[in-house]
Design a protein around this motif. Structure first.
Motif, PDB file in Angstrom:
ATOM      1  N   ILE A   6     -25.170  10.103 -16.858  1.00 26.20           N
ATOM      2  CA  ILE A   6     -25.640  10.792 -15.647  1.00 26.20           C
ATOM      3  C   ILE A   6     -25.822  12.267 -15.927  1.00 26.20           C
ATOM      4  O   ILE A   6     -26.806  12.889 -15.522  1.00 26.20           O
ATOM      5  CB  ILE A   6     -24.644  10.575 -14.492  1.00 26.20           C
ATOM      6  N   GLN A   7     -24.851  12.835 -16.656  1.00 30.42           N
ATOM      7  CA  GLN A   7     -24.917  14.264 -16.972  1.00 30.42           C
ATOM      8  C   GLN A   7     -26.133  14.556 -17.833  1.00 30.42           C
ATOM      9  O   GLN A   7     -26.815  15.573 -17.649  1.00 30.42           O
ATOM     10  CB  GLN A   7     -23.640  14.690 -17.691  1.00 30.42           C
ATOM     11  N   VAL A   9     -29.010  12.924 -17.887  1.00 26.64           N
ATOM     12  CA  VAL A   9     -30.201  12.869 -17.039  1.00 26.64           C
ATOM     13  C   VAL A   9     -30.303  14.146 -16.209  1.00 26.64           C
ATOM     14  O   VAL A   9     -31.365  14.742 -16.073  1.00 26.64           O
ATOM     15  CB  VAL A   9     -30.149  11.620 -16.130  1.00 26.64           C
ATOM     16  N   ARG A  10     -29.145  14.565 -15.652  1.00 28.05           N
ATOM     17  CA  ARG A  10     -29.137  15.772 -14.835  1.00 28.05           C
ATOM     18  C   ARG A  10     -29.587  16.982 -15.664  1.00 28.05           C
ATOM     19  O   ARG A  10     -30.325  17.835 -15.201  1.00 28.05           O
ATOM     20  CB  ARG A  10     -27.727  15.991 -14.269  1.00 28.05           C
ATOM     21  N   LEU A  11     -29.105  17.068 -16.901  1.00 28.07           N
ATOM     22  CA  LEU A  11     -29.492  18.161 -17.774  1.00 28.07           C
ATOM     23  C   LEU A  11     -30.982  18.143 -18.043  1.00 28.07           C
ATOM     24  O   LEU A  11     -31.643  19.176 -18.020  1.00 28.07           O
ATOM     25  CB  LEU A  11     -28.710  18.067 -19.096  1.00 28.07           C
ATOM     26  N   GLN A  12     -31.533  16.940 -18.278  1.00 29.33           N
ATOM     27  CA  GLN A  12     -32.974  16.843 -18.524  1.00 29.33           C
ATOM     28  C   GLN A  12     -33.767  17.292 -17.302  1.00 29.33           C
ATOM     29  O   GLN A  12     -34.780  17.982 -17.416  1.00 29.33           O
ATOM     30  CB  GLN A  12     -33.327  15.392 -18.883  1.00 29.33           C
ATOM     31  N   ASP A  13     -33.285  16.895 -16.117  1.00 33.65           N
ATOM     32  CA  ASP A  13     -33.960  17.334 -14.886  1.00 33.65           C
ATOM     33  C   ASP A  13     -33.926  18.848 -14.745  1.00 33.65           C
ATOM     34  O   ASP A  13     -34.910  19.488 -14.370  1.00 33.65           O
ATOM     35  CB  ASP A  13     -33.297  16.690 -13.657  1.00 33.65           C
ATOM     36  N   LEU A  14     -32.755  19.429 -15.064  1.00 31.67           N
ATOM     37  CA  LEU A  14     -32.637  20.870 -14.945  1.00 31.67           C
ATOM     38  C   LEU A  14     -33.514  21.585 -15.959  1.00 31.67           C
ATOM     39  O   LEU A  14     -34.123  22.616 -15.664  1.00 31.67           O
ATOM     40  CB  LEU A  14     -31.173  21.280 -15.125  1.00 31.67           C
ATOM     41  N   VAL A  70     -22.254  21.543 -10.174  1.00 35.11           N
ATOM     42  CA  VAL A  70     -22.778  20.173 -10.122  1.00 35.11           C
ATOM     43  C   VAL A  70     -22.317  19.338 -11.304  1.00 35.11           C
ATOM     44  O   VAL A  70     -22.744  18.205 -11.459  1.00 35.11           O
ATOM     45  CB  VAL A  70     -24.322  20.158 -10.039  1.00 35.11           C
ATOM     46  N   GLY A  71     -21.450  19.894 -12.174  1.00 37.07           N
ATOM     47  CA  GLY A  71     -20.802  19.061 -13.183  1.00 37.07           C
ATOM     48  C   GLY A  71     -21.249  19.233 -14.605  1.00 37.07           C
ATOM     49  O   GLY A  71     -20.864  18.443 -15.467  1.00 37.07           O
TER      50      GLY A  71
END
Length: 485
Positions: A6-7, A9-14, A70-71
């Motif tokens: 999840i982290q 994916v979140r990093l890629q989005d950011l 956000v982690g």
């Protein structure tokens, strides 16, 4: 813990969000565009915002805080911040970006101890409970308490002297140090418990003034015929003027504003450890050695922790000299609240002394003429964790500000019950002697701070009225008498 997938994916989005916004008719970025709040169309924490000098560090700090919240890990936050930095005009040095992210991460870690932080990626227990069972105290005698001054000031603790400006704080600290260095009583008041080395760090007096004050102390000691006192003073007393130097033991971080210890703490410890048999370190005044806001309890507590660290590392007591607040200067009663700034300073030390010039009321109680009042000081211990309450001491400032025991004891105002009992006793004893008084005559004869009842005439008259109304006294032909049984 956040799932690594999840982290990721979140990093890629950011990372994708860091790409410049597609805007029609986009012109090359410059300072004018960046300063225009409508270009680019973004919020304050938009990673695509173009920042110029004066706003870059704050923007990086806000972004880092948002991404940590956000982690994201610290490493990922640094990656994102470096990408955002590419949009700045001009970009910050990469080391500055990394340092800002790390600082925000440390603050985030303290405020959110179960979340990710720079210093706690793989947390361990704070301590092993088996090592701290109370059983370790139950079967051996505790070590005896050691005293710097017998039954007054303990060894190895952090203590505080609070006084207004001009009351002789510096002379007090030098004389205190001279007593420890020589073994002679302080101002003929306190007996020395342990003799040894003393380090004075004085931030308000230059070397010439310290020369004058130390020389004056030597002249005062000479008539005592203590043949080895002066050599002991010269060997054991270390005096360092800190005027014009950077003396901060704590300072506020330029980005997070959090107060931290400075390298000066370690340097002070190393210097102090060179002094044989060190017993006392004086820091005068606190304002020259403390960073941050003196009214902020957190900032002041960080300073106390730095001083505690010095005390623990050296084994010496550390005396902090601190200015009094304005409110205490108009009060006749010494109290713990006299300290300027946050009460965290008083809360953090183990003993507090107050030094102040006698006020008019105090001088009258002691029979000191007005022209001599300012040459007398009252020394009070307003907080002590280790000894019985101490009686206030009156000190006299003699030649060059040298402090001596005035050998005067402040008289305590009698309680109402004590005044009533004294009035009844006096009425009876005077009647036996054939003397009887009217209410006013009695008050004029025995009332007054320097007379038998130790309270003012008005107070005496008021108490007589109460005693008459309660029939403990009567008036016969306008004269006071005891009621007949």
């Amino acid at each position: 813990m956040i799932d690594p997938q999840i982290q990721k994916v979140r990093l890629q989005d950011l990372m994708a969000s860091l790409q410049p916004l597609p805007t029609p008719n986009q012109t090359p970025r410059n300072h004018r565009q960046a300063a225009n709040s409508s270009w680019p169309p973004s919020q304050t924490t938009d990673p695509r915002k173009v920042c110029v000098e004066g706003e870059r560090n704050n923007h990086i700090a806000r972004l880092a805080g948002k991404w940590l919240h956000v982690g994201n890990t610290v490493e990922d936050v640094i990656t994102l911040a470096l990408a955002a930095n590419d949009n700045f005009d001009p970009p910050l040095d990469e080391s500055e970006v990394i340092a800002t992210c790390q600082s925000i991460a440390r603050t985030h870690g303290r405020n959110n101890p179960i979340g990710p932080s720079l210093d706690d990626t793989d947390p361990e227990p704070l301590f092993v409970f088996k090592d701290f069972k109370a059983s370790r105290y139950l079967f051996t005698d505790p070590p005896p308490r050691r005293w710097l001054f017998a039954d007054v000031i303990p060894c190895g603790k952090v203590i505080l002297l609070v006084a207004p400006g001009g009351t002789g704080k510096s002379m007090f600290s030098i004389q205190l140090g001279a007593s420890i260095a020589t073994g002679l009583p302080f101002a003929d008041v306190w007996e020395v418990g342990e003799t040894g080395g003393v380090l004075l760090l004085l931030g308000e007096d230059d070397d010439e003034e310290l020369h004058r004050r130390t020389f004056n102390i030597c002249n005062q000691l000479a008539p005592r015929q203590e043949t080895d006192a002066i050599p002991r003073l010269g060997e054991n007393l270390i005096i360092k003027s800190m005027v014009g130097e950077d003396n901060l033991l704590t300072t506020a971080d330029s980005q997070s504003k959090e107060v931290r210890q400075t390298p000066l703490v370690n340097r002070l410890i190393l210097a102090a450890k060179q002094i044989p048999n060190l017993k006392l370190i004086v820091i005068d005044p606190a304002s020259r050695f403390r960073g941050g806001d003196e009214n902020a309890s957190q900032d002041v507590t960080r300073f106390v922790e730095a001083v505690e660290r010095v005390a623990q590392a050296t084994g010496a007591a550390v005396l902090i000299i601190h200015h009094a607040n304005k409110g205490s200067m108009s009060s006749s009663e010494p109290s713990q609240s006299a300290s300027r700034g946050s009460s965290a300073l008083t809360d953090g030390v183990r003993l507090q002394m107050n030094l102040a010039t006698l006020d008019n009321n105090g001088a009258k109680k002691l029979g000191i003429p007005e022209e001599q009042r300012k040459s007398h000081l009252i020394l009070s211990i307003t907080k002590t964790n280790y000894s019985a309450p101490q009686q206030d001491i009156i000190l006299r400032r003699s030649e060059g500000g040298y402090l001596t025991n005035a050998k005067l004891t402040p008289s305590k105002t009698p309680t109402t019950d004590a005044v009533d009992a004294s009035i009844i006793q006096l009425v009876q004893s005077e009647a036996v002697a054939g003397k009887r008084y009217s209410k006013t005559g009695f008050a004029n004869t025995f009332g007054g701070l320097n007379k038998k009842l130790k309270v003012g005439n008005n107070k005496v008259r008021d108490r007589i009225s109460v005693l008459i109304s309660s029939t403990r006294l009567v008036e016969e032909n306008g004269k006071l008498a005891l009621p007949k049984l």
